[in-house]
Design a protein around this motif. Structure first.
Motif, PDB file in Angstrom:
ATOM      1  N   SER A 156     -46.508  18.864 -54.341  1.00  0.00           N
ATOM      2  CA  SER A 156     -46.157  18.431 -52.982  1.00  0.00           C
ATOM      3  C   SER A 156     -46.297  16.927 -52.843  1.00  0.00           C
ATOM      4  O   SER A 156     -45.438  16.260 -52.244  1.00  0.00           O
ATOM      5  N   ALA A 157     -47.359  16.362 -53.419  1.00  0.00           N
ATOM      6  CA  ALA A 157     -47.568  14.911 -53.342  1.00  0.00           C
ATOM      7  C   ALA A 157     -46.459  14.163 -54.069  1.00  0.00           C
ATOM      8  O   ALA A 157     -45.976  13.130 -53.583  1.00  0.00           O
ATOM      9  N   ALA A 158     -46.033  14.673 -55.230  1.00  0.00           N
ATOM     10  CA  ALA A 158     -44.951  14.025 -55.977  1.00  0.00           C
ATOM     11  C   ALA A 158     -43.642  14.097 -55.195  1.00  0.00           C
ATOM     12  O   ALA A 158     -42.857  13.138 -55.180  1.00  0.00           O
ATOM     13  N   LEU A 159     -43.415  15.211 -54.514  1.00  0.00           N
ATOM     14  CA  LEU A 159     -42.211  15.370 -53.705  1.00  0.00           C
ATOM     15  C   LEU A 159     -42.227  14.415 -52.518  1.00  0.00           C
ATOM     16  O   LEU A 159     -41.224  13.752 -52.216  1.00  0.00           O
ATOM     17  N   VAL A 160     -43.368  14.298 -51.857  1.00  0.00           N
ATOM     18  CA  VAL A 160     -43.511  13.372 -50.721  1.00  0.00           C
ATOM     19  C   VAL A 160     -43.282  11.943 -51.194  1.00  0.00           C
ATOM     20  O   VAL A 160     -42.574  11.166 -50.541  1.00  0.00           O
ATOM     21  N   ARG A 161     -43.863  11.587 -52.326  1.00  0.00           N
ATOM     22  CA  ARG A 161     -43.714  10.221 -52.859  1.00  0.00           C
ATOM     23  C   ARG A 161     -42.237   9.910 -53.131  1.00  0.00           C
ATOM     24  O   ARG A 161     -41.732   8.843 -52.786  1.00  0.00           O
ATOM     25  N   LEU A 162     -41.527  10.855 -53.726  1.00  0.00           N
ATOM     26  CA  LEU A 162     -40.119  10.635 -54.001  1.00  0.00           C
ATOM     27  C   LEU A 162     -39.319  10.524 -52.700  1.00  0.00           C
ATOM     28  O   LEU A 162     -38.441   9.668 -52.576  1.00  0.00           O
ATOM     29  N   ALA A 163     -39.637  11.353 -51.726  1.00  0.00           N
ATOM     30  CA  ALA A 163     -38.942  11.301 -50.427  1.00  0.00           C
ATOM     31  C   ALA A 163     -39.185   9.955 -49.745  1.00  0.00           C
ATOM     32  O   ALA A 163     -38.273   9.385 -49.129  1.00  0.00           O
ATOM     33  N   LEU A 198     -37.464   5.885 -60.581  1.00  0.00           N
ATOM     34  CA  LEU A 198     -37.339   6.686 -61.808  1.00  0.00           C
ATOM     35  C   LEU A 198     -38.674   7.337 -62.168  1.00  0.00           C
ATOM     36  O   LEU A 198     -38.732   8.518 -62.516  1.00  0.00           O
ATOM     37  N   ARG A 199     -39.765   6.567 -62.078  1.00  0.00           N
ATOM     38  CA  ARG A 199     -41.095   7.137 -62.348  1.00  0.00           C
ATOM     39  C   ARG A 199     -41.422   8.269 -61.374  1.00  0.00           C
ATOM     40  O   ARG A 199     -41.993   9.291 -61.760  1.00  0.00           O
ATOM     41  N   ALA A 200     -41.043   8.106 -60.122  1.00  0.00           N
ATOM     42  CA  ALA A 200     -41.298   9.152 -59.125  1.00  0.00           C
ATOM     43  C   ALA A 200     -40.476  10.402 -59.418  1.00  0.00           C
ATOM     44  O   ALA A 200     -40.966  11.526 -59.249  1.00  0.00           O
ATOM     45  N   ILE A 201     -39.258  10.224 -59.865  1.00  0.00           N
ATOM     46  CA  ILE A 201     -38.416  11.376 -60.234  1.00  0.00           C
ATOM     47  C   ILE A 201     -39.043  12.122 -61.411  1.00  0.00           C
ATOM     48  O   ILE A 201     -39.177  13.346 -61.393  1.00  0.00           O
ATOM     49  N   ARG A 202     -39.434  11.376 -62.426  1.00  0.00           N
ATOM     50  CA  ARG A 202     -40.051  12.007 -63.611  1.00  0.00           C
ATOM     51  C   ARG A 202     -41.356  12.704 -63.228  1.00  0.00           C
ATOM     52  O   ARG A 202     -41.645  13.798 -63.706  1.00  0.00           O
ATOM     53  N   ALA A 203     -42.160  12.083 -62.380  1.00  0.00           N
ATOM     54  CA  ALA A 203     -43.426  12.692 -61.952  1.00  0.00           C
ATOM     55  C   ALA A 203     -43.168  14.013 -61.234  1.00  0.00           C
ATOM     56  O   ALA A 203     -43.879  15.004 -61.447  1.00  0.00           O
ATOM     57  N   LEU A 204     -42.143  14.044 -60.392  1.00  0.00           N
ATOM     58  CA  LEU A 204     -41.813  15.292 -59.691  1.00  0.00           C
ATOM     59  C   LEU A 204     -41.330  16.351 -60.673  1.00  0.00           C
ATOM     60  O   LEU A 204     -41.727  17.518 -60.579  1.00  0.00           O
ATOM     61  N   LEU A 205     -40.488  15.969 -61.631  1.00  0.00           N
ATOM     62  CA  LEU A 205     -40.007  16.941 -62.624  1.00  0.00           C
ATOM     63  C   LEU A 205     -41.155  17.530 -63.438  1.00  0.00           C
ATOM     64  O   LEU A 205     -41.209  18.740 -63.662  1.00  0.00           O
ATOM     65  N   VAL A 206     -42.074  16.686 -63.863  1.00  0.00           N
ATOM     66  CA  VAL A 206     -43.236  17.169 -64.621  1.00  0.00           C
ATOM     67  C   VAL A 206     -44.078  18.096 -63.752  1.00  0.00           C
ATOM     68  O   VAL A 206     -44.509  19.163 -64.192  1.00  0.00           O
ATOM     69  N   ALA A 207     -44.306  17.701 -62.507  1.00  0.00           N
ATOM     70  CA  ALA A 207     -45.105  18.532 -61.595  1.00  0.00           C
ATOM     71  C   ALA A 207     -44.433  19.875 -61.351  1.00  0.00           C
ATOM     72  O   ALA A 207     -45.085  20.927 -61.372  1.00  0.00           O
ATOM     73  N   LEU A 208     -43.122  19.877 -61.138  1.00  0.00           N
ATOM     74  CA  LEU A 208     -42.403  21.127 -60.918  1.00  0.00           C
ATOM     75  C   LEU A 208     -42.437  22.026 -62.153  1.00  0.00           C
ATOM     76  O   LEU A 208     -42.565  23.243 -62.052  1.00  0.00           O
TER      77      LEU A 208
END
Length: 172
Positions: free
Chosen positions: A10-17, A31-41
């Motif tokens: 959820s935090a990674a998704l909020v950060r990307l948003a 790009l780092r935020a996208i990768r962080a969300l993908l890894v978290a998912l």
């Protein structure tokens, strides 16, 4: 947000948003935020919970794989079994991924494929030339027990006949 996703996801998704709404954010930060969300998912327990719920409702591994964008074998590898079995497989996968290339790059001579490309012949022809004593080769064994056939096109072949068990050609 965060009804079924883990807090880190959820935090990674909020950060990307947040970055999505920020036109001044740096491209590498996005790009780092996208990768962080993908890894978290990818590691979120919600995925496993969803798979288990789908399987309980009668979904096949093919259907699960299709929904996840995977092949059925990959879906089974990722989600089949107990939590302990899944964790053990994922841990083993992470350990394999952390290792350097499985084939060392600092070996002497050429691999059979490299020698074939350099000589303009097939790998089978390289093995045939080695077995006939026209090409020099040696098997290099590493301390961990792995061994590799190496070819030395510039060296004269050994004067003694090759051991046919070591020439890479089947003699049935």
């Amino acid at each position: 947000m965060g009804i079924f996703l883990a807090p880190t996801t959820s935090a990674a998704l909020v950060r990307l948003a947040e970055l999505d709404g920020d036109t001044g954010s740096a491209p590498l930060e996005r790009l780092r935020a996208i990768r962080a969300l993908l890894v978290a998912l990818d590691t979120d327990p919600a995925s496993l919970a969803g798979v288990r719920a789908a399987r309980e409702q009668g979904a096949s591994w093919e259907q699960v794989a299709d929904a996840a964008g995977l092949k059925p074998a990959a879906a089974k590898w990722r989600w089949q079994g107990s939590d302990e079995e899944i964790a053990a497989r994922q841990d083993a996968g992470r350990k394999r991924a952390a290792r350097p290339s499985s084939v060392p790059t600092d070996l002497p001579g050429l691999s059979v494929a490299e020698a074939a490309a350099q000589l303009g012949i097939t790998p089978q022809a390289v093995y045939l030339q080695v077995s006939r004593g026209r090409l020099a080769s040696r098997t290099v064994e590493l301390p961990d027990g792995r061994s590799y056939k190496r070819v030395f096109p510039g060296e004269p072949p050994q004067a003694t006949p090759h051991n046919h068990q070591d020439d890479g050609v089947r003699h049935d």
